[in-house]
Scaffold this motif. Sequence first.
Motif, PDB file in Angstrom:
ATOM      1  N   ALA A  93       0.831  -1.205   0.000  1.00 52.70           N
ATOM      2  CA  ALA A  93       0.000   0.000   0.000  1.00 52.70           C
ATOM      3  C   ALA A  93       0.868   1.258   0.000  1.00 52.70           C
ATOM      4  N   GLU A  94       1.945   1.239   0.794  1.00 52.94           N
ATOM      5  CA  GLU A  94       2.824   2.405   0.842  1.00 52.94           C
ATOM      6  C   GLU A  94       3.581   2.587  -0.473  1.00 52.94           C
ATOM      7  N   VAL A  95       3.969   1.476  -1.099  1.00 50.36           N
ATOM      8  CA  VAL A  95       4.656   1.566  -2.391  1.00 50.36           C
ATOM      9  C   VAL A  95       3.730   2.186  -3.441  1.00 50.36           C
ATOM     10  N   GLN A  96       2.466   1.778  -3.450  1.00 48.55           N
ATOM     11  CA  GLN A  96       1.516   2.367  -4.392  1.00 48.55           C
ATOM     12  C   GLN A  96       1.380   3.871  -4.171  1.00 48.55           C
ATOM     13  N   GLN A  97       1.349   4.270  -2.908  1.00 49.49           N
ATOM     14  CA  GLN A  97       1.246   5.699  -2.588  1.00 49.49           C
ATOM     15  C   GLN A  97       2.470   6.456  -3.091  1.00 49.49           C
ATOM     16  N   ARG A  98       3.670   5.866  -2.911  1.00 49.73           N
ATOM     17  CA  ARG A  98       4.891   6.533  -3.362  1.00 49.73           C
ATOM     18  C   ARG A  98       4.970   6.579  -4.890  1.00 49.73           C
ATOM     19  N   LEU A  99       4.453   5.565  -5.555  1.00 49.63           N
ATOM     20  CA  LEU A  99       4.448   5.590  -7.018  1.00 49.63           C
ATOM     21  C   LEU A  99       3.610   6.765  -7.534  1.00 49.63           C
ATOM     22  N   GLU A 100       2.513   7.060  -6.844  1.00 49.11           N
ATOM     23  CA  GLU A 100       1.666   8.186  -7.255  1.00 49.11           C
ATOM     24  C   GLU A 100       2.334   9.522  -6.922  1.00 49.11           C
ATOM     25  N   SER A 114       5.722  10.211  -5.758  1.00 47.60           N
ATOM     26  CA  SER A 114       7.125  10.438  -6.116  1.00 47.60           C
ATOM     27  C   SER A 114       7.423  10.216  -7.583  1.00 47.60           C
ATOM     28  N   VAL A 115       6.776   9.224  -8.185  1.00 46.05           N
ATOM     29  CA  VAL A 115       7.037   8.927  -9.602  1.00 46.05           C
ATOM     30  C   VAL A 115       6.042   9.638 -10.511  1.00 46.05           C
ATOM     31  N   GLY A 116       4.858   9.965  -9.964  1.00 46.10           N
ATOM     32  CA  GLY A 116       3.855  10.663 -10.764  1.00 46.10           C
ATOM     33  C   GLY A 116       2.992   9.745 -11.606  1.00 46.10           C
ATOM     34  N   CYS A 117       2.824   8.490 -11.153  1.00 47.95           N
ATOM     35  CA  CYS A 117       1.999   7.542 -11.911  1.00 47.95           C
ATOM     36  C   CYS A 117       0.534   7.968 -11.874  1.00 47.95           C
ATOM     37  N   THR A 118      -0.133   7.809 -13.013  1.00 47.81           N
ATOM     38  CA  THR A 118      -1.563   8.146 -13.102  1.00 47.81           C
ATOM     39  C   THR A 118      -2.391   6.998 -13.667  1.00 47.81           C
ATOM     40  N   MET A 119      -1.739   6.037 -14.330  1.00 47.29           N
ATOM     41  CA  MET A 119      -2.465   4.929 -14.960  1.00 47.29           C
ATOM     42  C   MET A 119      -2.454   3.704 -14.057  1.00 47.29           C
ATOM     43  N   LYS A 120      -3.563   2.952 -14.079  1.00 48.85           N
ATOM     44  CA  LYS A 120      -3.675   1.734 -13.268  1.00 48.85           C
ATOM     45  C   LYS A 120      -4.069   0.554 -14.151  1.00 48.85           C
ATOM     46  N   ASP A 121      -3.683  -0.646 -13.704  1.00 51.37           N
ATOM     47  CA  ASP A 121      -4.080  -1.843 -14.430  1.00 51.37           C
ATOM     48  C   ASP A 121      -5.455  -2.296 -13.956  1.00 51.37           C
ATOM     49  N   GLU A 122      -5.903  -3.448 -14.450  1.00 44.80           N
ATOM     50  CA  GLU A 122      -7.239  -3.934 -14.107  1.00 44.80           C
ATOM     51  C   GLU A 122      -7.363  -4.248 -12.619  1.00 44.80           C
ATOM     52  N   GLY A 123      -6.216  -4.527 -11.977  1.00 48.09           N
ATOM     53  CA  GLY A 123      -6.246  -4.824 -10.547  1.00 48.09           C
ATOM     54  C   GLY A 123      -6.169  -3.594  -9.677  1.00 48.09           C
ATOM     55  N   GLY A 124      -6.140  -2.412 -10.289  1.00 47.79           N
ATOM     56  CA  GLY A 124      -6.102  -1.178  -9.531  1.00 47.79           C
ATOM     57  C   GLY A 124      -4.718  -0.740  -9.091  1.00 47.79           C
ATOM     58  N   LYS A 125      -3.646  -1.362  -9.637  1.00 45.25           N
ATOM     59  CA  LYS A 125      -2.278  -0.981  -9.284  1.00 45.25           C
ATOM     60  C   LYS A 125      -1.709  -0.054 -10.344  1.00 45.25           C
ATOM     61  N   PHE A 126      -0.865   0.870  -9.909  1.00 46.24           N
ATOM     62  CA  PHE A 126      -0.263   1.810 -10.833  1.00 46.24           C
ATOM     63  C   PHE A 126       0.688   1.104 -11.797  1.00 46.24           C
ATOM     64  N   VAL A 127       0.664   1.551 -13.050  1.00 44.58           N
ATOM     65  CA  VAL A 127       1.598   1.076 -14.071  1.00 44.58           C
ATOM     66  C   VAL A 127       2.325   2.285 -14.639  1.00 44.58           C
ATOM     67  N   PHE A 128       3.511   2.053 -15.205  1.00 42.37           N
ATOM     68  CA  PHE A 128       4.344   3.149 -15.687  1.00 42.37           C
ATOM     69  C   PHE A 128       3.932   3.605 -17.078  1.00 42.37           C
ATOM     70  N   SER A 129       4.136   4.887 -17.316  1.00 43.96           N
ATOM     71  CA  SER A 129       3.902   5.500 -18.623  1.00 43.96           C
ATOM     72  C   SER A 129       4.993   6.537 -18.856  1.00 43.96           C
ATOM     73  N   ARG A 130       5.359   6.732 -20.123  1.00 43.85           N
ATOM     74  CA  ARG A 130       6.367   7.744 -20.426  1.00 43.85           C
ATOM     75  C   ARG A 130       5.866   9.151 -20.095  1.00 43.85           C
ATOM     76  N   ASP A 131       4.555   9.300 -19.854  1.00 43.96           N
ATOM     77  CA  ASP A 131       3.995  10.603 -19.491  1.00 43.96           C
ATOM     78  C   ASP A 131       4.056  10.874 -17.985  1.00 43.96           C
ATOM     79  N   ASP A 132       4.498   9.881 -17.190  1.00 40.03           N
ATOM     80  CA  ASP A 132       4.605  10.097 -15.747  1.00 40.03           C
ATOM     81  C   ASP A 132       5.616  11.212 -15.475  1.00 40.03           C
ATOM     82  N   ASP A 133       5.299  12.059 -14.504  1.00 41.11           N
ATOM     83  CA  ASP A 133       6.145  13.209 -14.203  1.00 41.11           C
ATOM     84  C   ASP A 133       6.385  13.286 -12.689  1.00 41.11           C
ATOM     85  N   PRO A 134       7.627  13.138 -12.230  1.00 40.13           N
ATOM     86  CA  PRO A 134       8.884  13.137 -12.985  1.00 40.13           C
ATOM     87  C   PRO A 134       9.220  11.820 -13.665  1.00 40.13           C
TER      88      PRO A 134
END
Length: 321
Positions: A255-262, A264-284
């Motif tokens: 749960a904490e890793v998911q929060q940090r991905l949003e 610190s990494v700027g993730c906005t997209m999620k998979d079907e399971g509701g977990k963040f996935v990476f995109s080249r549009d993530d900022d930073p």
Amino acid sequence: MLLHQRLREGQREYLLLALHDPLPQGCKPVDAGRGWTLERRLRQLAQDESNLRTLSTLVQAHGPLGRHATRTPEDVVKQAATLLSFGHLRLVLAPPPERYGAPAFPEEVPKQEPPVTPEEDVTLRLQVVDDASDGPISGIKLRILFADKTEKEVTTDADGNVNLEKVPRGSFDVLSLIDGATLSNSVAMVRTGGPWSGQKPSKAGTKSKATSERVLVKVTEHRVIDGETMDSVAEMYDLTADDVAQFNWETTDPAEVQQRLEISVGCTMKDEGGKFVFSRDDDPGILYVPRPVALSGLAVDQSHILRVKRARRPQPFSFSV
């Protein structure tokens, strides 16, 4: 993955495997030697441009220099030799292609070199200090490979020192051990050389106290792209997703890793399971990856100073008023 890279020498073809990769069918391990013997062999292979590019790619991923650092062919050879010496990579001989119609040339037998004999009066002296304050850095764990192929794990003491008596003459290699590394407890190499910390007073006129335990790492900035995951990024650097999460955020709690991905990494997209996935549009869109620092060809009969600084940390966004 940068595994199964190929090097060619005439009709012979070699594969470079990771330590735990299974041996492909028909391949046989090659004892490429150590120290100067190994460097001489890699230097011969690197005369071929294709082989040099292959070695450069491996050093970029696993070596202590930065992604965009300038490397001479000699730098590439020395760093590749260090990776092979410490077992991060293995060299195997591939079976001859059928189109040649003849077996590969016999494996070159390395020249027998006289055994290296330890002498009682030879002492290895090494110190790790802060580049700005000259304060000693304690608790740095290192693996040292000697010219006679023996290894020893050491830790810098309260004065940042490693002193080993009665060691084999010649050169030695150093590899930092990065277990337990985080951005907050890591230091990065700046340069080697300079006066011994105990011989130079601090700016305040007294010797600086040793810091708390640190880990010596090379920090690689990884820019995420579409389709990557924490697992795939970690695998690219021979790590686990937990290793990368622990280094960046000092937690492996999902749960904490998911929060940090949003955050610190700027993730906005999620998979079907509701977990963040990476995109080249993530900022930073940046993950920080720890790699060991490797130094090769250090002379035993000289004192060596490793000057370090605090590892790079993510900077918070700032907005102009």
